[in-house]
Design a protein around this motif. Structure first.
Motif, PDB file in Angstrom:
ATOM      1  N   ILE A   1     106.066  -9.272  -3.876  1.00 53.59           N
ATOM      2  CA  ILE A   1     105.918  -8.299  -3.464  1.00 53.59           C
ATOM      3  C   ILE A   1     105.759  -8.539  -1.606  1.00 53.59           C
ATOM      4  N   GLN A   2     104.852  -9.752  -1.905  1.00 47.78           N
ATOM      5  CA  GLN A   2     104.995  -9.933   0.518  1.00 47.78           C
ATOM      6  C   GLN A   2     106.420  -9.347   1.183  1.00 47.78           C
ATOM      7  N   THR A   3     107.268 -10.119   0.483  1.00 48.32           N
ATOM      8  CA  THR A   3     108.893 -10.580   0.930  1.00 48.32           C
ATOM      9  C   THR A   3     108.950  -8.854   1.153  1.00 48.32           C
TER      10      THR A   3
ATOM     11  N   LEU B   1      97.910 -10.351  -0.330  1.00 46.26           N
ATOM     12  CA  LEU B   1      99.298  -9.491   0.089  1.00 46.26           C
ATOM     13  C   LEU B   1      98.344  -8.790   1.402  1.00 46.26           C
ATOM     14  N   SER B   2      99.665  -8.707   2.332  1.00 44.82           N
ATOM     15  CA  SER B   2      99.063  -8.225   3.861  1.00 44.82           C
ATOM     16  C   SER B   2      99.945  -7.586   4.341  1.00 44.82           C
ATOM     17  N   ILE B   3      99.507  -6.215   5.084  1.00 50.42           N
ATOM     18  CA  ILE B   3     100.813  -5.616   5.894  1.00 50.42           C
ATOM     19  C   ILE B   3      99.566  -5.464   7.397  1.00 50.42           C
ATOM     20  N   LYS B   4     100.615  -5.711   7.735  1.00 50.60           N
ATOM     21  CA  LYS B   4     100.538  -5.769   9.335  1.00 50.60           C
ATOM     22  C   LYS B   4     101.369  -4.756  10.373  1.00 50.60           C
ATOM     23  N   THR B   5     101.870  -4.171   9.589  1.00 49.63           N
ATOM     24  CA  THR B   5     102.415  -3.675  10.447  1.00 49.63           C
ATOM     25  C   THR B   5     102.849  -1.274  10.064  1.00 49.63           C
ATOM     26  N   ASP B   6     102.771  -0.603  11.466  1.00 48.72           N
ATOM     27  CA  ASP B   6     102.742   0.290  10.809  1.00 48.72           C
ATOM     28  C   ASP B   6     103.200   0.871   9.952  1.00 48.72           C
ATOM     29  N   GLY B   7     102.854   2.294   9.459  1.00 51.06           N
ATOM     30  CA  GLY B   7     104.051   2.985   8.480  1.00 51.06           C
ATOM     31  C   GLY B   7     104.421   2.815   7.929  1.00 51.06           C
ATOM     32  N   ILE B   8     103.897   1.677   6.529  1.00 50.77           N
ATOM     33  CA  ILE B   8     103.869   1.090   5.059  1.00 50.77           C
ATOM     34  C   ILE B   8     103.445   2.054   4.239  1.00 50.77           C
ATOM     35  N   VAL B   9     103.813   2.399   3.004  1.00 47.33           N
ATOM     36  CA  VAL B   9     103.129   2.569   2.066  1.00 47.33           C
ATOM     37  C   VAL B   9     103.096   1.972   0.592  1.00 47.33           C
ATOM     38  N   LEU B  10     102.143   1.964   0.289  1.00 41.92           N
ATOM     39  CA  LEU B  10     102.730   0.482  -1.069  1.00 41.92           C
ATOM     40  C   LEU B  10     101.971   1.506  -2.808  1.00 41.92           C
TER      41      LEU B  10
ATOM     42  N   LEU C   1      92.528  -8.973  -2.515  1.00 42.26           N
ATOM     43  CA  LEU C   1      93.680  -8.816  -2.763  1.00 42.26           C
ATOM     44  C   LEU C   1      95.054  -7.844  -1.373  1.00 42.26           C
ATOM     45  N   ILE C   2      94.763  -7.058  -1.422  1.00 45.04           N
ATOM     46  CA  ILE C   2      95.169  -6.614  -0.207  1.00 45.04           C
ATOM     47  C   ILE C   2      94.054  -6.396   1.097  1.00 45.04           C
ATOM     48  N   THR C   3      95.243  -6.672   1.889  1.00 48.15           N
ATOM     49  CA  THR C   3      94.856  -6.837   2.892  1.00 48.15           C
ATOM     50  C   THR C   3      95.676  -5.867   4.382  1.00 48.15           C
ATOM     51  N   ILE C   4      94.948  -4.430   4.808  1.00 50.24           N
ATOM     52  CA  ILE C   4      96.012  -3.804   5.793  1.00 50.24           C
ATOM     53  C   ILE C   4      94.774  -3.492   6.990  1.00 50.24           C
ATOM     54  N   GLY C   5      95.669  -3.980   8.285  1.00 51.97           N
ATOM     55  CA  GLY C   5      95.182  -4.582   9.492  1.00 51.97           C
ATOM     56  C   GLY C   5      95.903  -4.678  10.564  1.00 51.97           C
TER      57      GLY C   5
END
Length: 516
Positions: free
Chosen positions: A86-88, A120-129, A151-155
């Protein structure tokens, strides 16, 4: 025929009495009235304070519908640890170009279970999981094994930095609810500028609030003025001479005797935007009911503006389903549930939906086994809204938790526990006054303690159904209570009435979907 006529007259008479009775039960608040055209008239107190307008919170201030984002990556469940897979995918989508709408695309997690050993980390604009359902037969993300973690960090990163000179607010008093004020000079500002409305903490304010003499126990820290400098994020909507008008209201009085206020332009480099989490069930593995070495937060946001969480459920996490840090702004969390937390039932545990940020909206939520289910932290700057939320099997209270949150609306909260806004004294390391301009509107509670701080504003309990409590400490000023245990309050929802009024005023003409 005569009998039928008499019967008809009797029916009309009874119907009239019934309608009259229903109408007589309906009541409105002395603090505001909704006019026939849907606008709202507010009635100020002796210092000019009114209940603020809470309508411009959430994703893009509620002025835009949460988008339906095109799927650009699809993942199927695998056996073993799915975290790397998922991270990939997240990293691949992060490298895609941004569209004109500020979105890259959605990653679809197909139905099934995904075991994740890390974060799992989201560090970029414009992504939806997004998943395919927040139930057991939908998409399930499992915080596997040991390790206290999100479990998921968004920032993103960064912080508020000044981008211009400070300008003094010249009004001797800017009351709660105000959307305009005079400044010493407006020449360096223009409509659309993002500004900080800065309210300094001062020692005389702390003294008058009586937070420099909290009854001490081991670890108690008396409040210090320099720790209570508050920065409210706003945007300029109009300038007339040296009069500045802002989008969201002042939510605590800014008084000359306590240092007044200033404004300055700001930047927040590194802050993310346009990220969403949708339609997923989150579960944490755990060893036993008081285990604290496992999944702690399902979804954590920070350093992000304009994001959302929709239709997620969490089970067995130790802290929260969704937790927003103080750098999270204009986030909507809706249609979600936090069930069956696993932890020791004390201390900083089980804050089911936690908010430390600004201008955020939590709505249509449900919890069980929480401590502080709908809660704000220290120095949380409003406006913020919790609307239409339910809590059962509660272990502590709902409300501002500690150290002066300002400007929160609790609207149609239904809990089998308590909602409290009070001086919490030496709880923790000196929680003290929990908040100001806290509005509890048409809520059902087991009990509620709503108190006013000694200075700088009021707290409101309008249409609260339940028992009125004394609070933890004796001798504290009573809050603004109205219509206790009376039903049929109109408007039934203050938030919805304010949304409608704002839309009718033309502020939200592009947003017919803000009514829920």
């Amino acid at each position: 025929m005569r009998t039928k006529s008499i019967l008809a007259i009797c029916i009309l008479f009874i119907a009239g009495l019934t309608l009259s009775f229903v109408k007589d039960n309906i009541w409105g608040s002395k603090f505001l009235t909704v006019n026939k055209d849907g606008s709202i008239t507010y009635f100020p107190d002796e210092k000019g304070n009114i209940i603020p307008d809470f309508s411009l919170v959430g994703y893009h201030h509620g002025l835009k519908e949460i988008p339906k984002v095109n799927i650009v990556k699809t993942i199927q469940p695998i056996s073993g640890d799915a975290g790397k897979l998922i991270q990939t995918a997240i990293d691949e989508v992060s490298n895609m170009p941004l569209g004109a709408n500020g979105l890259r695309g959605a990653i679809l997690l197909k139905k099934g279970a995904y075991s994740i050993a890390g974060t799992l980390s989201i560090k970029t604009d414009g992504i939806v999981l997004k998943g395919e359902g927040n139930t057991a037969d939908g998409t399930k993300l499992i915080a596997a094994g040991k390790g206290l973690r999100s479990l998921i960090t968004i920032g993103g990163k960064g912080r508020i930095t000044e981008a211009g000179n400070r300008v003094k607010i010249t009004d001797k008093n800017v009351p709660a609810g105000a959307k305009s004020f005079q400044v010493s000079s407006s020449k360096d500002f223009k409509v659309g500028d993002k500004i900080i409305v800065y309210r300094p903490g001062t020692e005389n304010w702390i003294h008058d609030l009586q937070m420099d003499r909290i009854v001490a126990r081991d670890g108690t820290k008396q409040w210090k003025g320099e720790d209570y400098n508050l920065s409210f994020e706003r945007a300029i909507t109009a300038i007339n001479g040296n009069k500045i008008t802002i989008d969201n209201p002042v939510v605590m009085a800014m008084e000359e005797q306590y240092g007044g206020g200033e404004i300055f332009k700001y930047e927040y480099k590194g802050r993310l935007k346009e990220v969403g989490i949708e339609n997923i069930l989150f579960e944490s593995e755990y060893a036993h009911d008081t285990d604290e070495d496992h999944g702690w937060v399902a979804v954590a946001f920070n350093h992000i503006e304009n994001g959302w969480v929709d239709q997620v459920t969490s089970r067995f996490f130790g802290y929260s389903c969704v937790s927003l840090g103080n750098g999270a702004k204009n986030i909507t969390v809706k249609n979600s549930k936090c069930f069956d937390a696993k932890s020791v039932i004390t201390g900083g545990k089980r804050y089911s939906f936690n908010n430390d940020g600004q201008q955020n909206l939590f709505m249509n939520l449900e919890t069980t086994e929480g401590r502080h289910d709908y809660v704000t932290g220290a120095k949380t700057c409003g406006p913020n809204v919790f609307y239409n939320c339910k809590a059962r099997k509660t272990h502590a209270d709902i409300g501002p938790h500690h150290r002066w949150a300002s400007g929160t609306l609790y609207d149609n909260i239904d809990t089998d526990g308590e909602i409290n806004i009070q001086d919490r004294g030496n709880w923790g390391s000196g929680h003290g006054w929990a908040g100001v301009t806290q509005v509890v509107w048409n809520c059902k509670v087991k009990g509620a303690a709503i108190q006013n701080p000694w200075v700088s504003g009021k707290n409101y309990a309008v249409g609260v159904q339940g028992q009125k409590l004394k609070g933890r400490l004796e001798g504290k000023p009573d809050g603004e209570w109205e219509g206790m245990n009376k039903t049929d309050l109109q408007p039934a929802s203050l938030y919805q009435a304010q949304v409608k009024a704002a839309r009718l005023a033309g502020q939200n003409r592009d947003s017919p979907l803000r009514l829920h």
